[in-house]
Motif scaffolding. Sequence first.
Motif, short mmCIF file in Angstrom:
data_model
loop_
_atom_site.label_atom_id
_atom_site.label_comp_id
_atom_site.label_asym_id
_atom_site.label_seq_id
_atom_site.Cartn_x
_atom_site.Cartn_y
_atom_site.Cartn_z
N ALA A 194 65.94 8.13 -23.38
CA ALA A 194 67.38 8.17 -23.63
C ALA A 194 68.09 8.94 -22.51
CB ALA A 194 67.67 8.83 -24.98
N ASP A 195 67.50 10.07 -22.11
CA ASP A 195 68.08 10.87 -21.02
C ASP A 195 68.10 10.07 -19.71
OD1 ASP A 195 68.39 12.97 -22.75
OD2 ASP A 195 66.69 14.13 -22.02
N GLU A 196 66.95 9.45 -19.43
CA GLU A 196 66.83 8.70 -18.18
C GLU A 196 67.83 7.53 -18.14
OE1 GLU A 196 63.50 5.74 -16.57
OE2 GLU A 196 62.78 7.82 -16.61
N LEU A 197 67.93 6.81 -19.25
CA LEU A 197 68.85 5.67 -19.31
C LEU A 197 70.30 6.14 -19.11
CD1 LEU A 197 69.57 2.72 -19.84
CD2 LEU A 197 69.42 3.18 -22.31
N ALA A 198 70.66 7.24 -19.78
CA ALA A 198 72.03 7.75 -19.66
C ALA A 198 72.37 8.07 -18.20
CB ALA A 198 72.21 8.99 -20.53
N PHE A 199 71.45 8.74 -17.51
CA PHE A 199 71.75 9.15 -16.14
C PHE A 199 71.66 8.00 -15.15
CE2 PHE A 199 71.25 13.36 -17.98
CZ PHE A 199 72.38 13.96 -17.45
N GLU A 243 62.72 0.71 -24.61
CA GLU A 243 62.49 0.35 -26.02
C GLU A 243 63.59 0.98 -26.90
OE1 GLU A 243 59.17 0.76 -29.59
OE2 GLU A 243 58.75 1.64 -27.63
N GLY A 244 64.22 0.13 -27.73
CA GLY A 244 65.31 0.63 -28.57
C GLY A 244 66.51 1.05 -27.76
N THR A 296 92.05 10.86 -22.25
CA THR A 296 92.90 11.99 -21.85
C THR A 296 92.68 12.51 -20.44
OG1 THR A 296 91.28 13.46 -22.87
CG2 THR A 296 93.19 12.83 -24.23
N GLU A 297 91.55 12.18 -19.82
CA GLU A 297 91.28 12.73 -18.48
C GLU A 297 90.56 11.68 -17.64
OE1 GLU A 297 88.44 16.02 -18.78
OE2 GLU A 297 87.77 15.25 -20.70
N ASP A 298 90.57 11.87 -16.31
CA ASP A 298 89.94 10.90 -15.43
C ASP A 298 88.42 11.07 -15.40
OD1 ASP A 298 91.91 9.13 -14.57
OD2 ASP A 298 92.71 10.58 -13.14
N VAL A 299 87.82 10.75 -16.51
CA VAL A 299 86.36 10.73 -16.62
C VAL A 299 85.96 9.47 -17.37
CG1 VAL A 299 86.17 13.25 -16.64
CG2 VAL A 299 86.18 12.01 -18.80
N VAL A 300 84.74 9.06 -17.12
CA VAL A 300 84.13 7.95 -17.87
C VAL A 300 82.96 8.52 -18.64
CG1 VAL A 300 82.77 5.85 -17.61
CG2 VAL A 300 84.85 6.14 -16.27
N ARG A 301 82.89 8.20 -19.92
CA ARG A 301 81.81 8.70 -20.77
C ARG A 301 80.71 7.63 -20.89
NH1 ARG A 301 84.32 13.21 -22.41
NH2 ARG A 301 86.53 13.08 -22.91
N VAL A 302 79.49 8.08 -20.69
CA VAL A 302 78.32 7.19 -20.79
C VAL A 302 77.47 7.63 -21.96
CG1 VAL A 302 76.22 6.41 -19.63
CG2 VAL A 302 78.30 6.79 -18.29
N TYR A 303 77.22 6.71 -22.90
CA TYR A 303 76.36 7.01 -24.05
C TYR A 303 75.11 6.16 -23.94
CZ TYR A 303 74.66 7.25 -28.88
OH TYR A 303 73.88 7.44 -30.00
N ALA A 304 73.96 6.76 -24.25
CA ALA A 304 72.71 5.99 -24.24
C ALA A 304 71.79 6.49 -25.34
CB ALA A 304 72.02 6.12 -22.88
N GLU A 305 70.99 5.56 -25.88
CA GLU A 305 69.96 5.96 -26.83
C GLU A 305 68.73 5.10 -26.61
OE1 GLU A 305 72.11 5.58 -30.54
OE2 GLU A 305 71.42 3.53 -30.84
N ALA A 306 67.58 5.64 -27.00
CA ALA A 306 66.30 4.94 -26.87
C ALA A 306 65.33 5.57 -27.86
CB ALA A 306 65.77 5.04 -25.44
N VAL A 307 64.14 4.98 -27.96
CA VAL A 307 63.17 5.45 -28.95
C VAL A 307 62.65 6.85 -28.60
CG1 VAL A 307 60.84 5.02 -29.87
CG2 VAL A 307 62.50 3.16 -29.75
N LEU A 308 62.51 7.14 -27.31
CA LEU A 308 62.00 8.45 -26.88
C LEU A 308 63.11 9.26 -26.20
CD1 LEU A 308 58.58 7.34 -25.34
CD2 LEU A 308 58.98 8.33 -27.60
N SER A 349 65.90 13.15 -44.02
CA SER A 349 64.85 12.11 -43.98
C SER A 349 65.35 10.74 -44.44
CB SER A 349 63.64 12.55 -44.82
OG SER A 349 64.01 12.63 -46.17
N LEU A 350 66.65 10.61 -44.76
CA LEU A 350 67.19 9.28 -45.12
C LEU A 350 66.91 8.30 -43.98
CD1 LEU A 350 70.69 10.14 -46.69
CD2 LEU A 350 68.55 9.59 -47.89
N TYR A 351 67.04 8.77 -42.75
CA TYR A 351 66.66 7.99 -41.56
C TYR A 351 66.46 8.96 -40.42
CZ TYR A 351 71.51 8.62 -40.03
OH TYR A 351 72.71 9.16 -39.66
N ALA A 352 65.72 8.55 -39.40
CA ALA A 352 65.49 9.41 -38.23
C ALA A 352 66.40 8.96 -37.10
CB ALA A 352 64.03 9.32 -37.79
N ASP A 353 67.21 9.88 -36.61
CA ASP A 353 68.12 9.56 -35.50
C ASP A 353 67.33 9.08 -34.28
OD1 ASP A 353 70.80 9.92 -36.19
OD2 ASP A 353 70.61 12.10 -36.11
N LEU A 354 67.87 8.08 -33.59
CA LEU A 354 67.32 7.73 -32.28
C LEU A 354 67.79 8.79 -31.28
CD1 LEU A 354 68.05 3.90 -32.26
CD2 LEU A 354 65.79 4.94 -32.08
#
Length: 550
Positions: free
Chosen positions: A523-528, A496-497, A507-519, A449-454
């Motif tokens: 977050a899932d939708e933004l990442a994809f 939002e957020g 190390t490999e021919d991939v691109v990593r996509v990171y995304a975060e949001a309030v909901l 409870s120190l903080y809530a992860d997005l």
Amino acid sequence: MPELPVRAIQVLADAHPKPSHLYFQYGTAGFRTLGSTLDSVLFRVGILAGLRSKRLDGRTIGVMVTASHNPEQDNGVKLVDPRGEMLEASWEVHATALANAPSTDAFIEAVSALVQSARIDLSKPARVVYARDTRPSGPALISALEDGFKALGVEARDAGVTTTPILHYLVKAINTKGTNESYGDDSEDGYYTKLSASFKKLIAGKATPDTVVIDCANGVGAIAAKNLQAYLGTSIPLVLENTDTTSRGKLNDSCGADYVKTMQRLPPNLVDVMKPGQRACSLDGDADRLMYYYLDERGQFHMLDGDKIAALVAAFIVEQVKLAGLESEIKVGVVQTAYANGASTKYLEERLPVKCVSTGVKHLHHAAEHYSIGVYFEANGHGTVLFSPATQEILTKHEPSTPAQSTALNHLINLTQLINQTVGDALSDMLLVEVVLAHKSYSGVEWNSLYADLPNRLVKVVVGDRNAFKTEDAERRLVNPPGLQEKIHELVRRYEGGRSFVRPSGTEDVVRVYAEAVLRAQADELAFRVAGLVYDEAGGDPAKRPKEFI
């Protein structure tokens, strides 16, 4: 002036030919690929380690044979420099060049060129300490490594089957033996004694911690945890799970720190072990990563990752520095990567300086060295705390003026002994977490409870050429392909957020996509959607297109 033992190298190199169709690259984790393809690499690393030692006047170099959290069929090897730190970056190029020499003659030429360009005095001694994890491919690879030592006449010490952090500890302990900076006795016993003694001092007078379940990933951490348990005695009750180091296929399989972080759930075989309210942690295959978690009263899983560990530990250290009356002399800072959860960054920035650097332990470790006390943890659970030499001297010489200052000062001194400052160390970090929880009287719930992860999501897109992607600003901004970053910005503004970044894998021919949001759904939708941009603009492999947007 002695010359290279060309004949000895030639004879032994011929027994370890390089596969003609493979290219090996030394990265942050050293060489890492299928264990069955690494024979020639290990032989050549044996010679490289000897040359590195000669270059550094005979100081001991470490060699660790491991592929950490990777599947069991993989293996790898990395070199450790004399202070227990990772191999100096400029030598990564030499490692890659030697590993890829196509023939024995070409390899000997490459070795000769390195001796000349690095001005290596071949009359200096070569000393190496080496170890491996529990992978089935380990013994054969160690044999190839030992041939490399033999070819160059290296004085080599076999540390056997042990964790990566213990090997790093041994390197530093060997090289500081008999000096003012002595790091501890250069043995496994010295390691366990150092950790357990400081832990007992730090929790003296506190309630005995609750039982902690440790998922050992069916790796070498199981052996080390059992040994450490004997030294800790009754100071902390531990239950060790996933300790099968002999059955094929068990290592990191549906268990371990990487599984927990990626799947965000309990290892399946802990479901019947864990009780509501109980906390547990997972090590990875070579015990240099740590992931905590607990079940709440309803049996719901909650993960406490590297960001949560950094927040807990950094706040505690800042508190102790203030209580010791040393806040004007000792500056505490935290180093993160772009993968750190935005909520953790906000929490930390309200308490102390925070710096963001490119992904990779070497970047974090280097940046942490710029603080009096530098805390770094990757979200994946790899991290440690560095106390600068000047800070350690301040702690030794400081005269406290009150009993409270004296207590806090002793806590800080004991923390320098409890923490493995050479590298991330799951067992050392686990004891550190338990010390802070004991001092704060926190359960997993209070800690969480120190903080809530997005909510956040990580998506991988397979591409034709990862080198087409270039980043800046600690990998948070794309500069190539042109125009793609602006499109990502445009998408992010709709959530939002929202926050998202794209970076190529090392190390490999991939691109990593990171995304975060309030909901979570956002977050899932933004990442994809960002992954879709990467795919559409940069020629992702159609067969490997992420399922959510097929």
